[in-house]
Design an enzyme around this catalytic site. Structure first.
Site, PDB file in Angstrom:
ATOM      1  N   SER A 146       0.847  -1.189   0.000  1.00 39.36           N
ATOM      2  CA  SER A 146       0.000   0.000   0.000  1.00 39.36           C
ATOM      3  C   SER A 146       0.879   1.234   0.000  1.00 39.36           C
ATOM      4  O   SER A 146       2.032   1.180   0.462  1.00 39.36           O
ATOM      5  CB  SER A 146      -0.899   0.011   1.246  1.00 39.36           C
ATOM      6  OG  SER A 146      -1.551   1.252   1.407  1.00 39.36           O
ATOM      7  N   TYR A 159      -2.378  -0.793  10.232  1.00 38.28           N
ATOM      8  CA  TYR A 159      -2.477  -1.101   8.806  1.00 38.28           C
ATOM      9  C   TYR A 159      -1.207  -0.668   8.073  1.00 38.28           C
ATOM     10  O   TYR A 159      -0.605  -1.451   7.322  1.00 38.28           O
ATOM     11  CB  TYR A 159      -3.695  -0.406   8.198  1.00 38.28           C
ATOM     12  CG  TYR A 159      -3.817  -0.597   6.701  1.00 38.28           C
ATOM     13  CD1 TYR A 159      -4.324  -1.775   6.174  1.00 38.28           C
ATOM     14  CD2 TYR A 159      -3.409   0.400   5.809  1.00 38.28           C
ATOM     15  CE1 TYR A 159      -4.420  -1.965   4.805  1.00 38.28           C
ATOM     16  CE2 TYR A 159      -3.504   0.216   4.443  1.00 38.28           C
ATOM     17  CZ  TYR A 159      -4.013  -0.965   3.944  1.00 38.28           C
ATOM     18  OH  TYR A 159      -4.105  -1.148   2.593  1.00 38.28           O
TER      19      TYR A 159
END
Length: 271
Positions: A146, A159
């Site tokens: 990501s 995350y």
């Protein structure tokens, strides 16, 4: 003839927006695709769409954080298809959890779950797919990281940290198995217009985020699918060990003056 004819692929998180798009495109290119997802019904929808279009697919429920479930899936795939050539590690705990906040207030139970799915799950899938890839003379693993892996933020601590770990894991897999003709590449998507994103994103939020893109649009699931299909094909055969940003230029620049003006104008308008 498809460029992936004869290949066997597993896509985790295959029932979601990105995973579903990747699974369908790999099948269109000729691969037999195992659509694995924590939600078996979602996996079945994608697998059914593939078979209806003339492709070969198998749906499977899977919690990637469970080694027993991973081993069972790999055994099933090997028995049915003979082996594994392609793995797209895409399953992830992606929700913006109310407890995924600055570190001093972080719910460590959520941290543990994020690491179990987003890091341990990727490692387990690779661990149990790699022997088959080596035995078949090579293979390709694509790990979904990501943009959050490369940037700090005020929220999503667990995350972002888990995705940074995936960048490192990608390098280790590539280093350890490159001589066996197994490649491992990471991809770092930016904002992608999945159904889940569409449901959560207000027009104001989309406009603000879009203003930071260098291109005049946000990403589509087809953008990610095309990149993954390229990377696992022979066309991507000299790419390994790195993580490719696919975010419309979002992380390529600092906020511009015009971006900041738009942001503060937006804030003042809602005070």
């Amino acid at each position: 003839m498809g460029e992936l004819d004869g290949k066997v692929a597993i896509v985790t998180g295959g029932g979601g927006g990105i995973g579903g798009a990747v699974a369908k495109l790999l099948a269109q290119r000729g691969a037999a695709v195992v659509v694995a997802d924590l939600l078996p019904a979602a996996a079945a929808v994608v697998a059914d769409a593939i078979t209806a279009a003339g492709g070969s697919a198998l749906a499977a429920g899977l919690d990637v954080s469970s080694e027993a479930e991973v081993q069972s899936l790999i055994a099933t795939v090997t028995e049915r298809f003979g082996g594994i050539d392609i793995l797209h590690n895409n399953a992830a705990l992606t929700d913006t959890h109310p407890d995924d906040v600055p570190l001093t207030h972080l719910d460590m139970d959520y941290w543990d779950r994020a690491m179990a799915v987003n890091v341990k799950g990727y490692a387990l899938m690779a661990k149990h797919c790699l022997p088959s890839m080596v035995a078949r003379g090579g293979g390709a693993i694509v790990n979904t990281a990501s943009g959050a892996a490369a940037q700090g933020d005020l929220v999503r601590t667990a995350y972002g940290t888990s995705k940074a770990a995936i960048v490192g894991l990608t390098k280790y897999i590539a280093s350890q198995f490159g001589r066996h003709n197994v490649r491992c590449v990471g991809i770092a998507p930016g904002l992608i217009a999945t159904p889940a994103v569409a449901a959560a994103l207000t027009p104001e939020m989309e406009a603000m985020i879009s203003s930071h893109h260098l291109l005049p649009r946000i990403g589509q699931t087809s953008d990610i699918a095309e990149l993954v299909a390229f990377l696992v094909s022979d066309r991507g055969s000299f790419i390994t060990g790195n993580t490719i940003e696919i975010d419309g230029g979002f992380t390529a620049h600092a906020p511009t003056y015009s971006n900041m003006v738009q942001f503060f104008d937006h804030m003042e308008a809602h005070q």
